[in-house]
Design an enzyme around this catalytic site. Sequence first.
Site, PDB file in Angstrom:
ATOM      1  N   TRP A  76       0.888  -1.160   0.000  1.00  0.00           N
ATOM      2  CA  TRP A  76       0.000   0.000   0.000  1.00  0.00           C
ATOM      3  C   TRP A  76       0.923   1.205   0.000  1.00  0.00           C
ATOM      4  O   TRP A  76       1.679   1.430   0.940  1.00  0.00           O
ATOM      5  CB  TRP A  76      -0.863  -0.013   1.258  1.00  0.00           C
ATOM      6  CG  TRP A  76      -1.902   1.064   1.314  1.00  0.00           C
ATOM      7  CD1 TRP A  76      -3.140   1.033   0.746  1.00  0.00           C
ATOM      8  CD2 TRP A  76      -1.806   2.314   1.995  1.00  0.00           C
ATOM      9  NE1 TRP A  76      -3.808   2.200   1.032  1.00  0.00           N
ATOM     10  CE2 TRP A  76      -3.029   2.998   1.784  1.00  0.00           C
ATOM     11  CE3 TRP A  76      -0.811   2.941   2.747  1.00  0.00           C
ATOM     12  CZ2 TRP A  76      -3.274   4.263   2.318  1.00  0.00           C
ATOM     13  CZ3 TRP A  76      -1.053   4.201   3.270  1.00  0.00           C
ATOM     14  CH2 TRP A  76      -2.285   4.851   3.055  1.00  0.00           C
ATOM     15  N   GLY A 103       6.030  -0.077   6.781  1.00  0.00           N
ATOM     16  CA  GLY A 103       6.338   1.075   7.629  1.00  0.00           C
ATOM     17  C   GLY A 103       6.893   2.214   6.812  1.00  0.00           C
ATOM     18  O   GLY A 103       6.773   2.227   5.574  1.00  0.00           O
TER      19      GLY A 103
END
Length: 614
Positions: A76, A103
């Site tokens: 994503w 992250g």
Amino acid sequence: MCGIIGYIGKREAAPLLLNGLKRLEYRGYDSAGMAVLNGQMQVLKQKGSVGNLEELLNVSGTVMLGATMGIAHTRWATHGDPSDRNAHPHMNISSDIALIHNGIIENYSSLKKELLSQGYEFESDTDSEVLVHLIDRVWKADPSIGLEGAVRQALRHVDGAYGICVVSSREPDKIVVARKGSPLVIGLGDGEFFIASDAAPIVEHTNKVVYLLDGEMAVVTRDNYTVKTIENVEQQKRVTELDFSLEKIEKGGYEHFMLKEIFEQPEVMRDVMRGRIRVEEGRVQLGGIEDYLDRLKQAKRIVICACGTSWHAGLIGEYLIEEFARIPVEVDYASEFRYRNPIVTSDDVVIVISQSGETADTLAALRLAKEKGALVMGICNVVGSTIARETLCGMYTHAGPEVGVASTKAFTAQVIVLFMLAMALSKGRTISQEEIKLNLRELAEVPEKVARILEQNDAIREIALKLKDARNALYLGRGYNFPVALEGALKLKEISYIHAEGYPAAEMKHGPIALIDEDMPVIVIATRDNTYAKILSNIEEVRSRKGRVIAIASEGDRDIEQLTPDVIFIPQASAALLPLLTVIPLQLLSYHVATMRGCNVDRPRNLAKSVTVE
Ligand code: M6R
């Protein structure tokens, strides 16, 4: 955000990793890729869904045959657009190290500059790629440190959040993983190990898992795993047994996860209450907060921090706790709380609410509240999540894995937990034992009432037809139904892309009324409670401006039918329990509108299930 799966064992890695990615797709789905080792490093990656990667694997996957270890990722985007080259894994220049990352690396641009000046070339626009070149650099500088040492040293240069898996053809029987801010779990199989960003892709292989903590690294080989801190201190880890089955995380015959999760609600609600309430005794037993209940009752103030749907549940929590326990409550967006230097003292209780237990802003709010000395309590769905672990005490919602990006069952589970909490805080203080019994009896009846609303699914689909071509929609509610209006509007906009706003009904005349004309559907929650008469006036105001009204009303209300033909009836309940009922038709309305518009209900554009970045 993003999903990670790694495997090392005796089986063919590529199909197993692909299957794992499919289970993780709800965490990110703009590109996917994998790296396996079968003597050489083999990497495939592709923009788009895991289905695209599967096609690529069908065409050129023979190169991956024979590999019994590998890592895979579904992305994503945070840095760099969704594209083949930004897909993970990322490789070093000599293509013998591959890395996947969840992250955000906050100092990536200064690290990138430094690496560029040292001759490193970048293939992608991602922040993640700096990590693989850093590892390469420190390993080349001192070959004796090995892959583990190289990862450890590289991470010392890094600011930000990461969950990473790294493999190298220079040390082919090993996966090195590390976590700071992005969850990682190791699955312990029979002669095989799995690494994943959550348990969903692991549970079909094993129910034994080890959760890595922030600041920990693990080296996973074919027959062993060791966990150390990034500072190289060995850690003893507890093996946890997962208690949810694969069946639970699959669609169970429904067309979409969201629909399945909406229909699961009666059962989920029973699970939330199970073992926690004794109606006839008027008892609420909340194991996770028992030892702190006296301190909670003495709080000068309760601050609830959350985001999105969980924030809406928090608003209902405010109404419940203030009404019953008479403790002042404030509800803050976690993202605002963390940056506005809030006044929080050791007399305060801060409750953080999060389905995933990983939401970055909520986690930061929790840490800030802790720093300021407040007692921090969590309400989370995901067991073992970071927020659940970092709070002093808390309650799980036990809603089971929620896969649809739009939160449904997690919301109603949160509201039930807050209702039980309000009862526990009131007991012996602000309301009588009889009242508690009455409230608990009514709470226990809610699942059956929800089941009755779900039976109206076909009728609700008919009403959705009238909403499907709208460009805007307004949701109105008062009292306990005001947060439900907000939640209804959020559900509609996030999955159908129709612009929708929720308002306290009385606020309409202070602005939104200007929007009302024959093209504006207004969804009004008009249940029989103490604001009923007022809300009827609001409906008249909408009608006189030719607005189209869809009403959620209490069974037996004949008056409302005089005002609009589009009414969804819900069973009677006292005001404090109404949100658990009124939200159900709103979830179904959004679902049907979105499917009628051809939207991807479970994976709405630009959204991810777990927002682990700011
Ligand atoms: O996992 P969390 O409850 O912390 O997530 C917070 C929001 O991102 C989440 O509630 C979001 O608004 C919903 N997916 C909307 O349906």
